[in-house]
Design an enzyme around this catalytic site. Sequence first.
Site, short mmCIF file in Angstrom:
data_model
loop_
_atom_site.label_atom_id
_atom_site.label_comp_id
_atom_site.label_asym_id
_atom_site.label_seq_id
_atom_site.Cartn_x
_atom_site.Cartn_y
_atom_site.Cartn_z
CG ASN A 166 -5.85 6.11 -1.02
OD1 ASN A 166 -5.10 6.72 -1.44
ND2 ASN A 166 -7.28 6.59 -0.45
CD1 TRP A 167 0.68 4.70 -0.65
CD2 TRP A 167 2.48 4.78 -2.59
NE1 TRP A 167 1.90 3.73 -0.49
CE2 TRP A 167 3.03 3.86 -1.99
CE3 TRP A 167 2.73 5.68 -3.82
CZ2 TRP A 167 3.73 3.07 -2.29
CZ3 TRP A 167 3.91 4.56 -4.41
CH2 TRP A 167 4.21 3.11 -3.43
CE LYS A 168 -5.50 8.76 2.38
NZ LYS A 168 -6.25 9.59 3.98
CG HIS A 220 -10.66 7.96 -0.43
ND1 HIS A 220 -11.16 9.25 0.40
CD2 HIS A 220 -10.00 6.88 0.61
CE1 HIS A 220 -10.19 8.30 1.37
NE2 HIS A 220 -9.87 7.63 1.40
CD GLU A 236 -8.85 12.08 1.96
OE1 GLU A 236 -8.22 11.53 0.91
OE2 GLU A 236 -8.36 11.83 2.84
CD GLU A 266 -11.21 4.35 3.52
OE1 GLU A 266 -10.36 3.93 3.72
OE2 GLU A 266 -10.94 5.01 3.16
N GLY A 288 -7.04 9.30 8.70
CA GLY A 288 -5.96 10.88 9.37
C GLY A 288 -6.01 11.26 10.62
CB SER A 328 -6.29 5.79 12.27
OG SER A 328 -6.44 7.77 12.02
N GLY A 348 -3.75 4.50 3.80
CA GLY A 348 -3.31 6.09 4.01
C GLY A 348 -1.87 6.00 4.72
N GLY A 349 -1.93 7.36 5.43
CA GLY A 349 -0.27 7.27 6.33
C GLY A 349 0.01 6.17 6.09
#
Length: 250
Positions: free
Chosen positions: A10-12, A96, A98, A168, A174, A214, A235-236
Site C-alpha cells: 500500500n503505497w498511500k 483503510h 486513514e 490493521e 506507521g 508496521s 505501507g512504509g
Amino acid sequence: MARKKLMAANWKMYKTPQQAQEFLRAFLPLVEGHSRDEIAICPPFVCLPAVVEALAGQSIGVGAQNLHWEKEGAYTGEVSAGMLVAVGCTHVIIGHSERRQYFGETDETVNRKLQAALAAGLTPIVCVGEVLQERESGLTEDVLRRQCQRGLRGISGDQARTLVIAYEPVWAIGTGKTATPQIAAEAHVVIRAEAAKALSKAVAEDMRILYGGSVKPDNAKALMSEREIDGALVGGASLDPKSFAAIVKW
Ligand code: PGA
C-alpha cells in the site's frame, strides 16, 4: 487446504508514475520466480497505468487504494470500479483506517464500495481494526465484529469468494509498533467467525485475512509463520524495492 498468502504493498500518497516504474525495475528481478505467495502493488491512482504496463506478463496484481460505488456520475474527484478495471486493476483497498479517519469513510460506505468492487470483478481488500483507546478499553472484539457485520451486510458467500480482509490495528500503522503474531491471530479468529456468520463457513475458511501495521523485513517471518495470518498489507516498508522484496520472501 492452505490459503495462499497475499503480500500487498500500500503505497498511500507516495510515488509518481516514473518513481513507480523505477521501483518495479529494481523489484521484479528480486522476486523473479517467487510463486509461494501472491503479490499485489497498490499505488496512487495516477500510477496505475504505468504499473500495469510495467507488470505486463507478470503474475502480480495491481490495486487501487479506494473507489466510488457508483458506476459514473457527477462525483468530482471520484473513480469507479469499472474505471479501475478498464486500466487493468485487479485489486482495490477499501476502508483503510486513514480513509475512515481523514475522509469520513464509514462501515456503510465500506459496504457500498465492497458491493461495487465485487460486482466489477475486483478483489477487494477490506480493512478493519481498532484504535488504541478501543484496545485499552477492551473493545477490540466489539469493534471488529461491528466493522465486519456492517461492512459485509447484504453480501452473499457466493459473491464474496475473492474477498480479502486486512486486520490493521490503527495503533500499529506507521508507528513502528507491531501487533505480536498472537494478538493478530486472536483478532483474525474473531474476523473469520464474523465472516462465517455473514457469508458462509466454507467461504470464511478460504478467505484470506492479512495483517497490516508496521510489517518490516525483520518481523515478517514471525508474523507470516502464524497459521491465522494469510499475508500482509505493507505501507512504509513497501516503498523500497529491497525491503518489500525481503518481506515478500519472508
Ligand atoms: P505501515 O502501514 O506498514 O506503514 O504501518 C500499513 C497500512 O497502513 O496499510
